[in-house]
Design a protein around this motif. Structure first.
Motif, PDB file in Angstrom:
ATOM      1  N   ALA A 148       0.843  -1.206   0.000  1.00  0.00           N
ATOM      2  CA  ALA A 148       0.000   0.000   0.000  1.00  0.00           C
ATOM      3  C   ALA A 148       0.877   1.255   0.000  1.00  0.00           C
ATOM      4  O   ALA A 148       0.575   2.242  -0.683  1.00  0.00           O
ATOM      5  CB  ALA A 148      -0.933  -0.005   1.199  1.00  0.00           C
TER       6      ALA A 148
ATOM      7  N   GLY B 280       2.250   1.982  -3.428  1.00  0.00           N
ATOM      8  CA  GLY B 280       1.280   2.228  -4.478  1.00  0.00           C
ATOM      9  C   GLY B 280       0.891   1.001  -5.283  1.00  0.00           C
ATOM     10  O   GLY B 280       0.332   1.126  -6.371  1.00  0.00           O
TER      11      GLY B 280
ATOM     12  N   THR C 181      -1.605  -1.290  -5.393  1.00  0.00           N
ATOM     13  CA  THR C 181      -2.939  -1.531  -4.840  1.00  0.00           C
ATOM     14  C   THR C 181      -3.388  -2.981  -4.984  1.00  0.00           C
ATOM     15  O   THR C 181      -3.953  -3.561  -4.051  1.00  0.00           O
ATOM     16  CB  THR C 181      -3.968  -0.604  -5.517  1.00  0.00           C
TER      17      THR C 181
ATOM     18  N   ILE D 164      -4.289  -5.380  -1.844  1.00  0.00           N
ATOM     19  CA  ILE D 164      -5.605  -6.018  -1.661  1.00  0.00           C
ATOM     20  C   ILE D 164      -5.441  -7.522  -1.499  1.00  0.00           C
ATOM     21  O   ILE D 164      -6.103  -8.142  -0.654  1.00  0.00           O
ATOM     22  CB  ILE D 164      -6.535  -5.665  -2.841  1.00  0.00           C
TER      23      ILE D 164
END
Length: 87
Positions: free
Chosen positions: A36, A39, A41, A45
């Motif tokens: 996270a 960057g 993502t 997740i």
């Protein structure tokens, strides 16, 4: 000693599974934070989903450990004898 009845008398290594889950949880939390922060993502997740799965597994393992020796016999409990079948 193999008796052929291992599925009936098998013991689950819950303590090992507990510590492996803790280890995996630490790595998944660290991965979530690091991905996270960088960057990434999608990877964040993915690691967050792993955190949820590992946490659920860890809760189940802790629940089973708290149920006592019936579900997780200690070293003081000898292995179960194979059932006797009449010939």
């Amino acid at each position: 000693m193999r008796t052929g009845n291992e599925p009936l008398t098998a013991r689950s290594p819950l303590r090992l599974r507990f510590w492996l889950s803790v280890w995996g949880l630490l790595w998944a939390v660290a991965g979530t934070g690091l991905f996270a922060w960088n960057g990434r993502t999608g990877w964040a997740i993915t690691c967050a989903v792993l955190v949820l799965l590992i946490s659920a597994d860890l809760m189940m393992v802790v629940h089973r450990l708290h149920q006592g020796a019936h579900y997780q016999p200690g070293r003081e409990v000898p292995p179960y004898e194979p059932p006797e079948h009449g010939s």
